[in-house]
Design a protein around this motif. Structure first.
Motif, PDB file in Angstrom:
ATOM      1  N   VAL A   1       0.868  -1.182   0.000  1.00  0.00           N
ATOM      2  CA  VAL A   1       0.000   0.000   0.000  1.00  0.00           C
ATOM      3  C   VAL A   1       0.900   1.224   0.000  1.00  0.00           C
ATOM      4  N   LEU A   2       0.978   1.899  -1.139  1.00  0.00           N
ATOM      5  CA  LEU A   2       1.843   3.067  -1.260  1.00  0.00           C
ATOM      6  C   LEU A   2       1.094   4.290  -0.766  1.00  0.00           C
ATOM      7  N   ASN A   3       1.532   4.809   0.365  1.00  0.00           N
ATOM      8  CA  ASN A   3       0.851   5.925   1.020  1.00  0.00           C
ATOM      9  C   ASN A   3       1.413   7.249   0.531  1.00  0.00           C
ATOM     10  N   LYS A   4       0.634   7.949  -0.282  1.00  0.00           N
ATOM     11  CA  LYS A   4       1.069   9.239  -0.808  1.00  0.00           C
ATOM     12  C   LYS A   4       0.504  10.363   0.060  1.00  0.00           C
ATOM     13  N   GLU A   5       0.882  11.590  -0.241  1.00  0.00           N
ATOM     14  CA  GLU A   5       0.346  12.755   0.473  1.00  0.00           C
ATOM     15  C   GLU A   5       0.033  13.843  -0.539  1.00  0.00           C
TER      16      GLU A   5
END
Length: 316
Positions: A154-158
């Motif tokens: 799960v690639l957590n971006k902002e």
């Protein structure tokens, strides 16, 4: 079926924030390592518009979704396999889940502490994978080995700042994509902070909020569906005036095995199943009309249930 996915990763990558977004359940989120000691558990409905449409067709009193259990597990650190950072306790929690959602931070934000020297998604993945592999060295039971569990990254971006659009131009992103391509690993991208903020908003306000942040896809729903698929699961439906329900089974299950999801008698005393695809039922408008049109099939013990089947079981 009781199925669980453990949310793991390094400290401060957004695991608990993501868990809040998934479950709409408040757990401790703090800007320091090891804010989560005991795993929090939340049962999450699998979004499925097919079920909603069937419930509307049948005017069901209850609409019951399939569900997946998510477990928020505290952050792992280098040396976890040797007990560092309460590693033994955390690893025991991972052994109990069916699959792993490995949260990886892909954003820069100096206001959120980072336990590593630099933001490097692939290095973070390799660190965690190494610790999980080391933890398996003394594990003789193959079904208990953590490294054998299916993994969804799960690639957590902002949104804003060093966001995904900027990250994809980065060498770190290229190496990360090469890793996924070479290993065949599953991954999805989500903005855990935005999804967590959205959890209490009205549907109309959510759309406006998404437009403001440029996050148009529902990352949480995408993650839940990806987790469901990762475990090799499908849904079949039962529908009527009392309730419409999605039942979880493993892909490739026979009709009797699928019936066992409802009641053990449906497997042991199985006689036959009456089956129709959910869309065919909607097009017909009712079971009676579908039967009149010859669209309801009678299937025996060898039938392999398909995703989206609507089934009525006959048992002795």
């Amino acid at each position: 079926m009781a199925l669980s996915i453990g949310i793991v990763g390094l400290p401060n990558v957004g695991k608990s924030t993501l868990f809040n977004a998934l479950t709409k359940k408040s757990v401790l989120v703090a800007n320091y390592p090891f804010a989560t000691i005991d795993p929090s558990v939340g049962v999450v409905a699998v979004p499925d518009p097919r079920r909603d449409k069937l419930a509307a067709l049948s005017q069901s009193e209850k609409d019951v979704p399939a569900a997946v259990e998510f477990v928020d597990i505290a952050g792992l650190v280098k040396g976890a396999s040797e007990g560092e950072g309460l590693g033994n306790q955390f690893l025991s929690h991972i052994r109990q889940v069916d699959a792993i959602a490995h949260v990886v931070r892909i954003f820069e934000n100096p206001n959120i502490a980072n336990t590593q020297e630099h933001i490097n998604p692939l290095a973070d993945i390799e660190l965690i994978n190494t610790e999980l592999a080391l933890a398996d060295l003394d594990q003789k039971d193959e079904s208990q080995k953590i490294s054998r569990k299916p993994v969804l990254y799960v690639l957590n971006k902002e949104s804003g700042g060093h966001n995904l659009d900027e990250m994809v131009k980065d060498e770190r992103w290229r190496r990360l994509m090469e890793f996924f391509e070479n290993t065949g690993a599953h991954y999805c991208v989500v903005d855990a902070h935005v999804e967590s903020e959205l959890r209490e908003l009205h549907a109309d306000d959510k759309q406006e909020f998404r437009q403001e942040y440029g996050v148009f896809e529902d990352g949480v729903n995408g993650l839940i569906r990806a987790g469901y698929e990762l475990l090799g699961l499908i849904s079949f439906f039962t529908t009527g005036k009392d309730e419409t329900r999605a039942w979880t089974i493993v892909r490739g299950a026979s009709a009797p095995k699928a019936g066992a999801a409802i009641h053990s008698d449906f497997e042991t005393k199985f006689i036959r199943a009456e089956v129709i695809n959910w869309q065919k039922l909607l097009e017909a408008g009712s079971f009676a009309k579908a039967r009149e049109l010859g669209q309801i099939r009678t299937e025996g013990k060898e039938y392999i249930v398909q995703d989206g089947d609507v089934i009525e079981f006959l048992h002795g």
